[in-house]
Design an enzyme around this catalytic site. Structure first.
Site, PDB file in Angstrom:
ATOM      1  N   ASP A  15       0.801  -1.223   0.000  1.00 41.36           N
ATOM      2  CA  ASP A  15       0.000   0.000   0.000  1.00 41.36           C
ATOM      3  C   ASP A  15       0.834   1.273   0.000  1.00 41.36           C
ATOM      4  OD1 ASP A  15      -2.131   1.696   0.080  1.00 41.36           O
ATOM      5  OD2 ASP A  15      -2.541   1.433   2.209  1.00 41.36           O
ATOM      6  N   ASP A  30      -0.448   7.078  -7.080  1.00 43.54           N
ATOM      7  CA  ASP A  30      -0.758   5.936  -6.228  1.00 43.54           C
ATOM      8  C   ASP A  30      -0.741   4.661  -7.058  1.00 43.54           C
ATOM      9  OD1 ASP A  30      -1.662   4.545  -3.929  1.00 43.54           O
ATOM     10  OD2 ASP A  30      -3.716   4.639  -4.658  1.00 43.54           O
TER      11      ASP A  30
END
Ligand SMILES: *[C@@H]1O[C@H](CO)[C@@H](O)[C@H](O)[C@H]1NC(C)=O
Ligand SMILES: *[C@@H]1O[C@H](CO)[C@@H](O)[C@H](O)[C@H]1NC(C)=O
Ligand SMILES: *[C@@H]1O[C@H](CO)[C@@H](O)[C@H](O)[C@H]1NC(C)=O
Ligand SMILES: *[C@@H]1O[C@H](CO)[C@@H](O)[C@H](O)[C@H]1NC(C)=O
Ligand SMILES: *[C@@H]1O[C@H](CO)[C@@H](O)[C@H](O)[C@H]1NC(C)=O
Length: 467
Positions: free
Chosen positions: A114, A344
């Protein structure tokens, strides 16, 4: 009974230099290593759904982009608010997994990779509350290398609002946007990152027999990494068979920051096209993160004071073909009250605010000479592909970043084939969340290097998956 005493240390965190925790982990750690990043929908993934068609998988992944955007904007709103009194919202739906060994002897787990959160955690015994996972839950007591971290340790202090004490020892506690949460002691342990080659060979052999990971000799062993040992994990976890998370964000407790100077504060990844199903992505740490290419572009990474976790970019314009959209120059400058634009890996599609999206979609529509068709959710601009499959005239879509860094998206980075190739949809969505995201579809077949020390993001075209 466990008493959590919240520590009000957020100001202290802001003044912690990025790599100040790195001296706490062993100096014998390797200075560069690489691991496989497995897309959750790839045939190598433990989450792979054999019954779903490629179009179904792409559509679900597009839907997850929207939920992730919601999570990210909640995090940003919570962490930039000056009166942050509750422990904040972390993570959200994610796209990549990595296989990680923990403890001595080694137990291996599939963890979410993540880039949108910092503290790594796994489920731990003794469980007060655990979700089902397919491998035994980690028992620190059976490992010879775990250590409890004291409340006064810098790792505990870096947790700030997410820390508490149980006697002299540190406890972490984090909640997620949907009401899920994880908490337990903050420990340090030996983590083992296998090479991509061993991960793949383990995956292939594990389909025939259940076994523990073996040390292939080439893996990277990181000693004394701080992580959350989750003895109380509640909510929506477990549905996806996740066993925990590796935090790759920019905050002080992320894997990157804990490794710090030992990996020269750098990592990079190269994500192949998701349409190439038999190749995997690679995440590089340290000197081997450097991009070996002549056409490298670099732009500044912006980190917000209230949120060191996210990697923001200074987007100064967008072009469709040669037409530059009419966007005010500081629209995406978060230091000038602009909309934060973050990069991201855990979000599939690129998402822009509604005004900018509308301008972009207008130009894309003008540029493409194909019949429009009803878009399946969450897409909003799709075209019919002629029976010949001959698609021409799809425009490049360029993101102009400060420092003259042009991120050129060829058609394969902006359009997504659906419906067995009978339809293509613009892989950029419009949503109003006060922030925008450069998603992983646009990052495919490009090396992307994060130099967290120099606060620079560099990128260059590449054919990823060809090791
Ligand atoms: C967890 O696993 C056990 C044993 O396999 C099973 O009995 C139980 O129903 C599972 N619980 C959930 C919530 O899936
Ligand atoms: C991927 O590998 C599988 C099994 O080895 C093979 O059947 C399949 O054709 C391969 N797919 C592609 C796109 O190469
Ligand atoms: C594809 O379309 C272009 C433009 O319409 C045309 O010039 C080209 O010959 C076509 N190619 C094929 C293989 O049909
Ligand atoms: C799109 O960008 C590439 C460079 O990445 C360039 O070679 C190509 O000519 C561009 N295509 C168009 C239609 O401008
Ligand atoms: C972003 O780029 C613009 C244009 O180059 C510049 O004026 C602005 O100061 C930059 N913002 C930051 C935070 O660097």
């Amino acid at each position: 009974m466990m008493i959590l005493r919240t520590l009000y240390l957020s100001l202290l965190v802001l003044s912690l230099p990025m790599s100040s925790l790195s001296r706490h982990i062993s100096t014998s750690n390797p200075s560069s290593f690489k691991v496989a990043l497995i897309h959750r929908d790839s045939p190598f993934s433990p989450l792979y759904d054999h019954s779903a068609s490629p179009s179904d998988l792409l559509q679900r992944s597009a839907q997850r982009s929207i939920s992730r955007l919601r999570h990210m904007s909640l995090v940003l709103a919570a962490e930039s608010s000056p009166s942050k009194l509750q422990s904040t919202v972390k993570a959200g739906p994610n796209e990549f997994l990595m296989k990680v060994g923990v403890g001595t002897p080694v137990n291996s787990f599939w963890l979410i990779a993540d880039t949108g959160s910092d503290l790594s955690w796994i489920q731990c015994l003794p469980c007060e509350r655990c979700f089902n996972q397919s491998v035994p839950i980690f028992d620190p007591k059976s490992s010879s290398t775990y250590q409890q971290l004291a409340c006064s340790s810098p790792q505990c202090q870096a947790l700030a609002m997410d820390a508490g004490c149980y006697g002299e020892y540190c406890q972490y506690s984090m909640s997620y946007g949907d009401g899920s949460s994880t908490s337990g002691p903050l420990l340090s342990e030996t983590f083992i990152f296998e090479t991509p080659e061993s991960t793949i060979s383990d995956i292939i052999s594990s389909t025939t027999s259940a076994k523990q990971t073996t040390d292939h000799g080439t893996s990277a062993k990181i000693k004394r990494l701080a992580f959350g040992c989750g003895t109380s994990n509640a909510g929506s976890f477990g549905n996806d068979n996740e066993q925990g998370l590796v935090g790759l964000g920019g905050g002080p407790l992320s894997l990157i920051s804990q490794l710090g100077r030992s990996i020269s504060n750098k990592f990079s990844y190269c994500l192949p096209s998701r349409l190439d199903e038999n190749v995997t992505s690679v995440l590089n740490f340290g000197e081997n993160a450097d991009i070996q290419a002549s056409d490298v572009s670099s732009t500044q990474l912006i980190q917000l004071e209230g949120n060191p976790t996210f990697f923001l970019l200074n987007l100064t314009g967008i072009s469709v073909g040669s037409k530059r959209l009419d966007i005010p120059p500081l629209y995406f400058d978060p230091t000038q009250n602009g909309e934060p634009f973050l990069i991201d890996s855990g979000t599939s599609l690129t998402i822009l605010g509604p005004d900018v999206y509308d301008k972009l979609a207008d130009e894309v529509e003008k540029a493409i000479d194909l019949p429009k068709t009803d878009p399946p959710r969450p897409f909003s601009l799709c075209f019919e592909v002629p029976d010949s499959g001959n698609i021409t005239g799809l425009p490049n879509i360029t993101f102009h970043f400060s420092g003259n860094a042009d991120w050129i998206n060829g058609p394969e980075n902006s359009f997504i084939p659906l419906d067995d190739g009978h339809m293509i949809c613009l892989g950029i969505l419009g949503a109003s969340q006060g922030m925008s995201i450069l998603g992983n579809w646009a990052q495919q077949n490009r090396v992307v290097e994060y130099d967290v020390g120099k606060r620079m993001l560099s990128f260059a075209p590449a054919r990823c998956g060809e090791v």
